[in-house]
Design an enzyme around this catalytic site. Structure first.
Site, mmCIF file in Angstrom:
data_model
loop_
_atom_site.group_PDB
_atom_site.id
_atom_site.type_symbol
_atom_site.label_atom_id
_atom_site.label_comp_id
_atom_site.label_asym_id
_atom_site.label_seq_id
_atom_site.Cartn_x
_atom_site.Cartn_y
_atom_site.Cartn_z
ATOM 1 N N CYS A 124 -1.142 -17.558 3.013
ATOM 2 C CA CYS A 124 -2.012 -17.666 4.420
ATOM 3 C C CYS A 124 -2.659 -16.567 5.065
ATOM 4 O O CYS A 124 -2.188 -16.170 6.205
ATOM 5 C CB CYS A 124 -1.049 -18.503 5.334
ATOM 6 S SG CYS A 124 -0.590 -19.854 4.471
ATOM 7 N N GLU B 21 6.686 13.943 -14.076
ATOM 8 C CA GLU B 21 7.271 12.664 -13.559
ATOM 9 C C GLU B 21 6.189 11.597 -13.527
ATOM 10 O O GLU B 21 6.081 10.981 -12.516
ATOM 11 C CB GLU B 21 8.000 12.921 -12.194
ATOM 12 C CG GLU B 21 9.080 13.513 -12.305
ATOM 13 C CD GLU B 21 9.577 13.768 -10.944
ATOM 14 O OE1 GLU B 21 8.777 13.571 -9.941
ATOM 15 O OE2 GLU B 21 10.660 14.346 -10.487
ATOM 16 N N TYR C 47 -4.792 -1.068 -0.398
ATOM 17 C CA TYR C 47 -5.385 0.219 -0.580
ATOM 18 C C TYR C 47 -6.878 0.065 -0.830
ATOM 19 O O TYR C 47 -7.521 0.914 -1.580
ATOM 20 C CB TYR C 47 -4.904 1.005 -1.867
ATOM 21 C CG TYR C 47 -3.257 1.123 -2.019
ATOM 22 C CD1 TYR C 47 -2.803 1.966 -0.844
ATOM 23 C CD2 TYR C 47 -2.525 0.637 -2.916
ATOM 24 C CE1 TYR C 47 -1.356 2.256 -0.844
ATOM 25 C CE2 TYR C 47 -0.997 1.098 -3.131
ATOM 26 C CZ TYR C 47 -0.693 1.563 -1.950
ATOM 27 O OH TYR C 47 0.714 2.045 -1.981
#
Ligand code: LLP
Length: 453
Positions: A382, A311, A355
């Site tokens: 912001c 997958e 990450y």
């Protein structure tokens, strides 16, 4: 996420040009008249015509990656399904390409299933994921006649069994197993480890209980097992280890119940090159480790080799995509750093702030010039954490330049948001010298379409 395979080099002007960035760019990338071209399209012209920010996806790279997976998995065993993980990037055009290449599709929500249905994707080629599919989503799956549902919990199994039995159908299911093998990647996306919200743990006996229940329940056709040990994985031995563990479990199932597992789905996870030092494994090597690995383990246990599925998400689309921005300001803080601000940011690429992901960048209109400075590419939101690329080697930057961030084809558009009511960029598909929108840019009206006055 994306723990790089090699340590990130110190940020220095590295004098590299677009030619050196080939490993992270789409396969059709080239320099034409000093500009970065992808799919035969000048990205600077595209940026002018389409406006920025814009995601650019290269059709040739996407199709090539899908074909590589089909080629190097079925090379070892004809019964392997390549199941594209739609969460990496999904649009109607993408789903159609997946269908045309003869691949299957992993959907992980009712929304993703709706895309597949609208695109006319063959339902028998759908694999449905998710650790908490709602009753409504399960009903949609049954109504659509999806090929396989990957069951993640006992509650879901009972619910699905009742719903399928009530409709008088037998739904093919895989059970998601957590093999307790950690992949070499960022903690947040380790999903194969034992402490996981996903699946049935092997070591606590839950997995065997789940198999026995799935065999016994009406309305369910137990087809086999699924696992997914993580994402952005460089070390192929993590897959080999997980395969060893799960095939041993298949042997235990046969010994205990007499039932042969018909399909083994080993999930996705193959890493890609985000930075120049990254050296991911090839699809060819991955195919050998996974498919041959399963065959060998089955032979060792005297088992019939099952059908298989892989997958991939990221490794199909990540390097097929780039994001183009226009530089709005260049702010040099003497002795500290230079900030280059672009007309997008964490709304179109959350991966840097989420990450600490790293990207390569270049100035598309100066593609053949050396990257002679280092700057941090900041977004327009912001938040001080709104950074697209930390300490990026770049060509000399001027306001109005087109800045290209590489390898943004996976998990950027699909994880985008409207923070600060920013309209999301469109997706331009390039191929053989022309481009077209496959997802148009949002408008202010789109931003308000769900509001009730
Ligand atoms: N199959 C299942 C069940 C999955 O959960 C995933 C990804 C895949 C396949 C595809 O994995 P891939 O080949 O793309 O590694 N948002 C994170 C990635 C999360 C991956 C979640 N599951 C990121 O931006 O890095």
């Amino acid at each position: 996420m994306a723990k790089p395979s090699a340590p990130r080099p110190p940020a220095t002007p590295d004098l590299k040009t677009a030619h050196d960035l080939e490993p992270v760019l789409p396969m059709t990338a080239e320099v034409c008249d000093g500009h970065l071209c992808i799919g035969g399209v000048d990205t600077v012209t595209l940026a002018r015509e389409a406006g920025t920010a814009v995601y650019v996806m290269d059709e040739a790279t996407i199709r090539h990656q899908l074909r590589e997976y089909v080629k190097w998995t079925t090379y070892h065993w004809e019964h392997v399904a390549v199941v594209y993980a739609g969460k990496a990037f999904m649009s109607l055009a993408m789903v159609k390409m997946v269908a045309e290449e003869g691949c299957c599709l992993d959907v992980s929500s009712g929304g993703e299933l709706a895309f597949a249905r609208r695109a006319g994707f063959p339902m028998e080629r759908i694999y449905v994921h998710g650790n908490n599919k709602t009753p409504a989503e399960l009903a949609e799956c049954l109504e659509a006649g999806v090929g396989r549902i990957v069951v993640d919990s006992f509650e879901e199994m009972e619910r699905l069994s009742a719903m399928a039995a009530e409709r008088g159908v037998s739904q093919r299911v895989l059970l998601r197993i957590t093999p307790g093998v950690e992949a070499d990647t960022h903690d947040f996306i380790i999903t194969g480890a034992e402490d996981s919200k996903f699946g049935f743990g092997l070591n606590q006996g839950l997995a065997m209980q789940a198999v026995e229940r799935a065999i016994a329940l009406p309305g369910l056709d137990f087809d086999g097992l699924h696992m997914h040990i993580g994402s952005q994985i460089f070390a192929l031995h993590s897959f080999a280890k997980a395969i060893e563990v799960i095939v041993e479990f298949i042997a235990e199932i046969k010994g205990r119940t007499g039932v042969e597992v018909r399909m083994l789905d080993t999930g996705g996870g193959l890493g890609i090159a985000y930075g120049l030092p990254d050296e991911p494994s090839t699809i060819k090597d991955y195919g050998k480790v996974v498919v041959d690995g399963i065959k060998e383990e089955c032979e060792r246990h005297g088992l019939t080799v099952p059908a298989m599925a892989v997958e991939p998400g990221r490794s199909i689309v990540a390097n097929a995509g780039v994001t183009l921005y226009t530089v709005g300001s260049v702010k040099e803080i003497p002795g500290i750093r230079t900030y280059v601000a672009v007309d997008g940011g964490m709304s179109d690429n959350i991966r840097t702030s989420l990450y600490d992901a790293h990207y390569e960048a270049l100035i598309a209109n100066k593609a053949d010039q050396p990257r002679e400075m280092v700057a941090t590419v900041a977004g327009k939101h912001c938040e001080s954490g709104d950074i697209v690329v930390n300490d990026a080697p770049l060509q000399h930057v001027d306001v109005g330049d087109i800045l290209c961030v590489c390898a943004t084809g996976a998990y950027c558009q699909s994880m985008s948001s409207n923070y600060n009511k920013q309209v999301r960029p469109g997706v331009a598909l390039v191929n053989e010298g022309s481009w077209r929108w496959i997802v148009r840019r949002e408008t202010y009206d789109d931003l308000m379409k769900c509001d009730v006055e």
